[in-house]
Design an enzyme around this catalytic site. Structure first.
Site, short mmCIF file in Angstrom:
data_model
loop_
_atom_site.label_atom_id
_atom_site.label_comp_id
_atom_site.label_asym_id
_atom_site.label_seq_id
_atom_site.Cartn_x
_atom_site.Cartn_y
_atom_site.Cartn_z
N GLU A 273 0.92 -1.12 0.10
CA GLU A 273 0.01 0.13 -0.14
C GLU A 273 0.76 1.35 0.05
O GLU A 273 0.64 2.10 -0.94
CB GLU A 273 -0.88 -0.05 1.17
CG GLU A 273 -1.99 -0.98 1.22
CD GLU A 273 -2.78 -1.07 0.15
OE1 GLU A 273 -3.19 0.08 -0.39
OE2 GLU A 273 -3.19 -2.14 -0.56
N ASP A 354 3.53 -4.29 -5.92
CA ASP A 354 4.20 -5.69 -5.67
C ASP A 354 5.42 -5.48 -5.46
O ASP A 354 6.28 -6.09 -4.76
CB ASP A 354 3.49 -6.82 -6.39
CG ASP A 354 1.94 -7.32 -5.86
OD1 ASP A 354 1.45 -6.66 -4.87
OD2 ASP A 354 1.26 -7.89 -6.65
#
Length: 413
Positions: A273, A354
């Site tokens: 995040e 990611d």
């Protein structure tokens, strides 16, 4: 609308066939347990069957409303009702609010059976629903009261802007909606969200220390760290962050903490995040949405005075809100195309986030967290590539795990 329904139904059929496959995708064999796969398949098929029914009812209702000119009739009746209770229906703001009040009541009535079935049958059958019928009703009442409180000033402002905007109407409308978006992003987590959920500071401990250490290492201006009682309504899990400039906050669902017993897995999710923040994904997405909003308002200004357009939908009055409704109907195909393009961008951002978490050294934990969240949320294991490309803002698990492994391979090379 019918052509779009046919196309999306075709994609839904493709996805339904993928969900019925009796085996896991090869990359997930040995990663996802057989018991979780069967539960996920049953849950996904239940939701898919429910979606077929809901979409069929929706398109049928929309066709009836358009073909039999229900909205023009409703607009006329709402004006008569306002007059009968002593209000001045000649005032466009009053007439519009009466019309929207009726639309809201109708929407609540028609949507209620679907909401009840989804929550208390499908979600409950698969162990996700945690709310009682009284909590459901209370939330619904709160939502209606909030709409009743917030809608009148917003709608009134839009009508006044359109009536007095002149040649710069699109700029004024966009400016108002931009300011409104900033205001709602500010007050929603502080004033509105607490009406539905309880937010408590994350207790002192190793998890808090690890999150604060991660935030400090990235120079993320973390001011507050909350846990939200998502478990009072559902066992689905999530985490998010919000706030402007130097006042950032992170919210963890209590279900996420319960499901990820390894604290480093939770930290890896937050590393992902924070990757969105560090890579400016949130800012790019916000700018893209604002640009599309401005273009839509620009299109609206071109057709809002078209008498033929209003008459073709059965309206005699060229009111502001009706003009917006008609315009939004006419650009539905364009909206879906733009939504598809935004999904493509969003999926690229997810891969980048990611990779960001992986480069921070959280690759094993992120892989484990993604798998655990997929299992605990009973997300679809088999996905049709066309369906996922069109609908998903996040890549399927198989693609995300493969991308992380590819990054590992490149790094070793």
């Amino acid at each position: 609308m019918i052509l779009l329904y046919i196309f999306e139904t075709y994609l839904n059929i493709r996805q339904h066939r993928a969900l019925k496959l009796p085996t896991l995708p090869k990359p997930l064999v040995g990663v996802i347990s057989g018991e979780k796969f069967e539960r996920s398949r049953a849950y996904s098929l239940d939701k898919s069957n429910f979606n077929f029914v809901r979409e069929a009812v929706t398109i049928t209702s929309d066709i009836i409303i358009l073909y039999y000119k229900v909205l023009p009739w409703f607009w006329k009746k709402s004006g008569e009702l306002a007059t009968n209770i002593g209000l001045n229906a000649e005032n466009e703001i009053i007439h519009t609010l009466a019309f929207l009040a009726g639309v809201m009541v109708w929407s609540q009535i028609t949507d209620l059976p679907f909401s009840l079935y989804s929550t208390f049958v499908i979600e409950a059958r698969h162990g996700f629903n945690k709310q009682t019928i009284w909590l459901f009703i209370r939330d619904m009442i709160k939502g209606i009261l909030l709409s009743t409180l917030l809608a009148p000033p917003i709608v009134s402002a839009i009508i006044i802007i359109v009536q007095n905007g002149g040649p710069y109407l699109a700029i004024y409308l966009w400016g108002f909606m931009f300011a409104l978006a900033l205001l709602m992003m500010t007050i929603y987590p502080i004033m509105i969200a607490p009406l539905f959920n309880k937010f408590t500071p994350l207790p002192e401990g190793t998890l808090r220390e690890k999150i604060e250490k991660l935030a400090d290492s990235l120079k993320f201006p973390l001011k507050k760290l909350f846990v939200v009682d998502g478990s009072t309504r559902s066992s689905h899990s999530n985490a998010y962050m919000y706030g402007f400039f130097k006042n950032k906050r992170i919210v963890l669902y209590d279900t996420l903490i319960q499901q990820c017993t390894n604290e480093n897995e939770i930290v890896s999710v937050l590393a992902h995040e924070l990757g969105h923040w560090k890579l400016n994904h949130t800012a790019y997405s916000f700018v893209a949405v604002q640009l599309l909003t401005f273009l839509q308002f620009g299109g609206y200004t071109l057709v809002r005075n078209s008498k033929d357009l209003f008459e073709s939908f059965g309206f005699e009055d060229q009111s502001v809100i009706i003009g917006l409704i008609i315009f939004m109907h006419t650009i539905i195909p364009v909206q879906h195309l733009l939504s598809f393009c935004l999904n493509l961008v969003s999926r690229a951002f997810e891969f980048q986030a990611d990779a960001f978490a992986k480069n921070l050294g959280y690759a094993p934990e992120l892989r484990a967290a993604l798998v655990k969240l997929q299992e605990e949320n009973l997300s679809a294991m088999n996905t049709d590539p066309w369906y996922s490309a069109y609908h998903y803002s996040h890549p399927p698990l198989v693609e995300r795990l493969s991308a992380i492994e590819d990054l590992d391979s490149k790094k070793k090379d």
